[in-house]
Scaffold this motif. Structure first.
Motif, mmCIF file in Angstrom:
data_model
loop_
_atom_site.group_PDB
_atom_site.id
_atom_site.type_symbol
_atom_site.label_atom_id
_atom_site.label_comp_id
_atom_site.label_asym_id
_atom_site.label_seq_id
_atom_site.Cartn_x
_atom_site.Cartn_y
_atom_site.Cartn_z
ATOM 1 N N ASP A 115 0.847 -1.186 0.000
ATOM 2 C CA ASP A 115 0.000 0.000 0.000
ATOM 3 C C ASP A 115 0.885 1.240 0.000
ATOM 4 O O ASP A 115 1.355 1.689 1.046
ATOM 5 C CB ASP A 115 -0.919 -0.006 1.229
ATOM 6 C CG ASP A 115 -2.038 1.026 1.132
ATOM 7 O OD1 ASP A 115 -1.752 2.136 0.649
ATOM 8 O OD2 ASP A 115 -3.165 0.717 1.547
ATOM 9 N N PHE A 116 1.116 1.799 -1.191
ATOM 10 C CA PHE A 116 1.988 2.966 -1.287
ATOM 11 C C PHE A 116 1.339 4.186 -0.651
ATOM 12 O O PHE A 116 2.024 5.090 -0.186
ATOM 13 C CB PHE A 116 2.333 3.239 -2.760
ATOM 14 C CG PHE A 116 3.308 2.251 -3.339
ATOM 15 C CD1 PHE A 116 4.661 2.352 -3.057
ATOM 16 C CD2 PHE A 116 2.870 1.211 -4.136
ATOM 17 C CE1 PHE A 116 5.575 1.439 -3.563
ATOM 18 C CE2 PHE A 116 3.770 0.283 -4.658
ATOM 19 C CZ PHE A 116 5.121 0.397 -4.373
ATOM 20 N N ARG A 147 1.968 8.150 3.480
ATOM 21 C CA ARG A 147 1.390 8.855 4.621
ATOM 22 C C ARG A 147 2.257 8.689 5.861
ATOM 23 O O ARG A 147 2.391 9.622 6.663
ATOM 24 C CB ARG A 147 -0.032 8.349 4.880
ATOM 25 C CG ARG A 147 -1.071 8.964 3.960
ATOM 26 C CD ARG A 147 -2.414 8.259 4.077
ATOM 27 N NE ARG A 147 -3.448 8.964 3.333
ATOM 28 C CZ ARG A 147 -3.617 8.892 2.032
ATOM 29 N NH1 ARG A 147 -2.788 8.128 1.295
ATOM 30 N NH2 ARG A 147 -4.588 9.553 1.433
ATOM 31 N N MET A 148 2.836 7.510 6.041
ATOM 32 C CA MET A 148 3.721 7.294 7.188
ATOM 33 C C MET A 148 4.960 8.177 7.075
ATOM 34 O O MET A 148 5.396 8.787 8.051
ATOM 35 C CB MET A 148 4.104 5.820 7.297
ATOM 36 C CG MET A 148 2.971 4.918 7.751
ATOM 37 S SD MET A 148 3.503 3.254 8.237
ATOM 38 C CE MET A 148 4.043 2.582 6.667
ATOM 39 N N LEU A 149 5.534 8.251 5.876
ATOM 40 C CA LEU A 149 6.717 9.088 5.666
ATOM 41 C C LEU A 149 6.379 10.566 5.833
ATOM 42 O O LEU A 149 7.126 11.314 6.470
ATOM 43 C CB LEU A 149 7.296 8.831 4.271
ATOM 44 C CG LEU A 149 7.942 7.463 4.052
ATOM 45 C CD1 LEU A 149 8.334 7.289 2.586
ATOM 46 C CD2 LEU A 149 9.155 7.283 4.945
ATOM 47 N N LEU A 169 6.580 15.675 8.772
ATOM 48 C CA LEU A 169 5.901 16.852 9.316
ATOM 49 C C LEU A 169 6.038 16.925 10.835
ATOM 50 O O LEU A 169 6.227 18.001 11.407
ATOM 51 C CB LEU A 169 4.427 16.831 8.921
ATOM 52 C CG LEU A 169 4.140 17.036 7.432
ATOM 53 C CD1 LEU A 169 2.647 16.880 7.157
ATOM 54 C CD2 LEU A 169 4.627 18.393 6.963
ATOM 55 N N LEU A 170 5.967 15.768 11.477
ATOM 56 C CA LEU A 170 6.132 15.749 12.922
ATOM 57 C C LEU A 170 7.550 16.149 13.321
ATOM 58 O O LEU A 170 7.758 16.822 14.331
ATOM 59 C CB LEU A 170 5.793 14.364 13.480
ATOM 60 C CG LEU A 170 4.308 14.024 13.549
ATOM 61 C CD1 LEU A 170 4.128 12.554 13.907
ATOM 62 C CD2 LEU A 170 3.588 14.912 14.544
ATOM 63 N N LEU A 224 2.989 4.604 14.298
ATOM 64 C CA LEU A 224 1.978 5.208 15.157
ATOM 65 C C LEU A 224 2.527 5.453 16.559
ATOM 66 O O LEU A 224 2.288 6.497 17.164
ATOM 67 C CB LEU A 224 0.750 4.303 15.230
ATOM 68 C CG LEU A 224 -0.448 4.874 15.980
ATOM 69 C CD1 LEU A 224 -1.045 6.046 15.225
ATOM 70 C CD2 LEU A 224 -1.509 3.808 16.209
ATOM 71 N N THR A 225 3.296 4.500 17.078
ATOM 72 C CA THR A 225 3.844 4.632 18.426
ATOM 73 C C THR A 225 4.847 5.776 18.510
ATOM 74 O O THR A 225 4.806 6.593 19.432
ATOM 75 C CB THR A 225 4.519 3.322 18.864
ATOM 76 O OG1 THR A 225 3.560 2.264 18.826
ATOM 77 C CG2 THR A 225 5.070 3.430 20.277
ATOM 78 N N VAL A 226 5.760 5.826 17.533
ATOM 79 C CA VAL A 226 6.774 6.882 17.527
ATOM 80 C C VAL A 226 6.127 8.244 17.301
ATOM 81 O O VAL A 226 6.487 9.239 17.932
ATOM 82 C CB VAL A 226 7.839 6.599 16.450
ATOM 83 C CG1 VAL A 226 8.794 7.782 16.320
ATOM 84 C CG2 VAL A 226 8.617 5.336 16.802
ATOM 85 N N ALA A 227 5.137 8.290 16.385
ATOM 86 C CA ALA A 227 4.458 9.559 16.113
ATOM 87 C C ALA A 227 3.728 10.065 17.345
ATOM 88 O O ALA A 227 3.632 11.272 17.577
ATOM 89 C CB ALA A 227 3.480 9.385 14.954
ATOM 90 N N SER A 228 3.225 9.137 18.148
ATOM 91 C CA SER A 228 2.494 9.529 19.347
ATOM 92 C C SER A 228 3.399 10.173 20.381
ATOM 93 O O SER A 228 2.926 10.887 21.273
ATOM 94 C CB SER A 228 1.815 8.301 19.972
ATOM 95 O OG SER A 228 0.875 7.746 19.087
ATOM 96 N N PHE A 229 4.705 9.940 20.260
ATOM 97 C CA PHE A 229 5.643 10.460 21.244
ATOM 98 C C PHE A 229 5.631 11.985 21.301
ATOM 99 O O PHE A 229 5.583 12.582 22.372
ATOM 100 C CB PHE A 229 7.049 9.950 20.935
ATOM 101 C CG PHE A 229 8.121 10.633 21.725
ATOM 102 C CD1 PHE A 229 8.219 10.421 23.086
ATOM 103 C CD2 PHE A 229 9.017 11.495 21.118
ATOM 104 C CE1 PHE A 229 9.199 11.057 23.833
ATOM 105 C CE2 PHE A 229 9.992 12.125 21.850
ATOM 106 C CZ PHE A 229 10.081 11.911 23.212
#
Length: 293
Positions: A6-7, A12-14, A19-20, A151-156
């Motif tokens: 799923d590109f 979206r993950m990248l 952005l974060l 998701l875990t790292v982004a939540s940090f």
């Protein structure tokens, strides 16, 4: 089974991570310019990031009260997961059981080799075998897509901004002595902006990853209708769960296949999942495609 990457999810993950990172650097730059404990914050951030990366799965299991179980305890559950993992070309994950009246399931772990797929004891009483298989295939799709770590790292960042926002006056005491009330207010405003932006980015990523995992479940089982039925059963059952029981597990909503919302928190304003109707509509389209309609 030929797995289609799923590109859309990958991009979206990248993008979310990029952005974060920008928001993170701007926020730390503001704190540094105002003379607050930048080195201290970096040390704390690095320590928390280390803990999240290497112990994220254990923290999720601990916070939800999930227990790793052996094949002798739940042989049928292990057989289903083993077959699906083989189909998805994944190592056999650990299996967890969470004691809760909230029917749900989730996956956690930083990579394929450290993955855990967990279900609540109540979901096994709620769903039939085909529906349970579809739910487990959904969770294994999260593992296959490697979106759990993102998701875990982004939540940090969101969590760090929230902690600073909540304790902004206390943190200000560690800054320079000439720090004034205006500087503290700027930090507070910056924290709010960082928290809102990062939270919205995380929620957008989380909603898309649920669609991706739904498609993965359909690909693994060849039975989108079973996942539709499972989602509708789980969602319908939520209406009969006491609010306090749902509130006990709300902290893990970003990981659940269906969020357990008690109606008493701000979680509903930042939904981690797309509406059930949209998920069902997407799965029905997949069902039609598989039948050649």
């Amino acid at each position: 089974m030929k797995w289609t990457r799923d590109f859309g999810l990958t991009m979206r993950m990248l993008l979310t991570s990029f952005l974060l990172l920008i928001v993170y650097l701007i926020f730390l730059g503001i704190l540094s310019a105002l003379g607050f404990g930048f080195e201290f914050l970096l040390l704390v951030a690095a320590g928390m990031a280390f803990v999240q990366y290497f112990f994220s799965d254990k923290l999720v299991l601990w916070s939800t009260g999930t227990r790793i179980v052996g094949e002798d305890e739940y042989p049928e559950l292990h057989r289903i997961v083993q077959r699906l993992a083989t189909e998805a070309d994944l190592p056999m994950p650990k299996i967890g059981i969470m004691q809760s009246p909230v029917p749900n399931a989730f996956a956690t772990g930083r990579n394929h080799k450290n993955a855990v797929v967990a279900v609540t004891d109540s979901i096994m009483r709620t769903l039939n075998r085909e529906e349970l298989e579809a739910v487990l295939a959904h969770e294994l799709s999260h593992v296959k897509n490697r979106d759990m770590l993102t998701l875990t790292v982004a939540s940090f960042l969101s969590m760090l901004a929230f902690l600073i926002m909540r304790n902004w006056l206390f943190i200000g005491l560690f800054g320079r002595r000439d720090s004034n009330g205006g500087a503290l207010i700027l930090v507070f405003i910056a924290s709010i902006l960082v928290w809102v932006v990062s939270t919205l980015l995380i929620r957008a990523l989380s909603r898309y990853r649920e669609f991706a995992a739904d498609r993965g479940s359909a690909a693994l089982t060849g039975n989108p209708r079973a996942l539709i039925s499972a989602l509708q059963k789980i969602s319908g059952r939520m209406d009969y769960i006491p609010a306090e029981k749902k509130q006990e597990v709300e902290g893990a909503n970003a990981f659940f296949i269906i969020p357990a919302l008690s109606g008493n928190t701000l979680m509903e304003l930042f939904s981690t999942h797309p509406p059930l109707e949209k998920r069902v509509a997407a799965l029905e389209e997949l069902q039609a495609e598989m039948r050649g309609y």
